[in-house]
Design a protein around this motif. Structure first.
Motif, short mmCIF file in Angstrom:
data_model
loop_
_atom_site.label_atom_id
_atom_site.label_comp_id
_atom_site.label_asym_id
_atom_site.label_seq_id
_atom_site.Cartn_x
_atom_site.Cartn_y
_atom_site.Cartn_z
N GLY A 84 -1.92 -0.50 1.64
CA GLY A 84 -0.85 0.52 1.35
C GLY A 84 0.43 -0.23 2.08
O GLY A 84 1.39 -0.89 1.31
N GLY A 85 0.39 -0.31 3.57
CA GLY A 85 1.53 -0.61 4.32
C GLY A 85 1.70 -2.42 3.63
O GLY A 85 3.06 -2.63 4.01
N VAL A 86 0.94 -3.68 3.90
CA VAL A 86 0.92 -4.92 2.82
C VAL A 86 2.00 -4.28 2.05
O VAL A 86 3.04 -5.10 1.63
CB VAL A 86 -0.37 -5.25 2.90
CG1 VAL A 86 -0.04 -6.57 2.56
CG2 VAL A 86 -0.64 -5.25 4.45
N TYR A 87 1.35 -3.50 0.84
CA TYR A 87 2.46 -3.38 -0.70
C TYR A 87 3.16 -2.99 -0.77
O TYR A 87 4.30 -3.77 -1.23
CB TYR A 87 0.81 -2.57 -1.67
CG TYR A 87 1.71 -2.92 -2.96
CD1 TYR A 87 1.35 -3.57 -4.01
CD2 TYR A 87 2.45 -1.62 -3.04
CE1 TYR A 87 1.69 -3.20 -5.00
CE2 TYR A 87 2.61 -1.75 -4.63
CZ TYR A 87 2.50 -2.57 -5.45
OH TYR A 87 3.26 -2.20 -6.71
N PHE A 88 3.63 -2.29 0.12
CA PHE A 88 5.28 -1.98 0.19
C PHE A 88 5.60 -2.59 1.48
O PHE A 88 7.10 -1.79 1.56
CB PHE A 88 5.48 0.04 0.20
CG PHE A 88 4.53 0.67 -1.19
CD1 PHE A 88 4.95 0.90 -1.56
CD2 PHE A 88 3.14 1.25 -0.60
CE1 PHE A 88 4.58 1.16 -2.41
CE2 PHE A 88 2.67 1.97 -1.34
CZ PHE A 88 3.11 2.03 -2.90
N ALA A 89 4.98 -3.32 2.13
CA ALA A 89 6.77 -4.47 2.71
C ALA A 89 7.66 -4.34 2.47
O ALA A 89 8.87 -4.64 2.97
CB ALA A 89 5.48 -5.22 3.05
#
Length: 163
Positions: A84-89
């Motif tokens: 999720g952190g990568v997705y919302f980067a």
């Protein structure tokens, strides 16, 4: 015998020359990438509090991941959090690019998201890979354990039928 050895030596010399040329090209081909990495590394002020906090976050995330490797449900949560952190980067980079003056001395948040990808998404992807590999090993262990139990159960059934 000498007639056979001479063409073989020529081919060996030719192969050695090709290998030397290839290794020379690889060395010069990797030199610009190395210089770009060193330039990127030196362009960052590593003493900025938010960068130190980000690195601390990644170290803490990695330690918790390694220490909780036996808790698969917790790892699933961590895996989804990392991805999720990568997705919302991209969204996070856009937000930080607009507000960089409030927490940083220079604007690291370029439109191509290189800086943020290296310092935010890269470590999260490495941690996600560690979690994935750990989960696969745990599943393999569970499959072996289940198969052993199944074989013991079958052996008990065969023994009970023989008696």
């Amino acid at each position: 015998m000498e007639e056979i050895r001479s063409p073989m030596e020529q081919k060996t010399d030719l192969m050695a020359d090709l290998v030397q040329k290839l290794s020379g090209e690889l060395r010069t081909g990797l030199q610009p990438a190395y210089e770009n990495f060193i330039g990127f590394f030196h362009a960052i002020d590593w003493k900025e509090p938010w960068i130190m906090g980000l690195m601390g976050f990644h170290v803490l995330f990695l330690l918790v991941t390694l220490l909780s490797r036996r808790h698969l449900n917790f790892h699933i949560f961590f895996f989804l959090f990392a991805l999720g952190g990568v997705y919302f980067a991209e969204s996070l980079n856009r937000l930080l690019r607009k507000n960089w003056k409030s927490f940083s001395t220079q604007n690291y948040f370029d439109p191509h998201r290189v800086f943020f990808s290296v310092l935010w998404s890269g470590p999260l992807l490495v941690i996600a890979m560690i979690i994935l590999i750990n989960t696969l090993f745990s599943l393999c262990y569970l499959i072996v354990k289940w198969k052993r139990a199944e074989l013991r159960h079958r052996a008990r059934l065969v023994r009970s039928k023989q008696e």
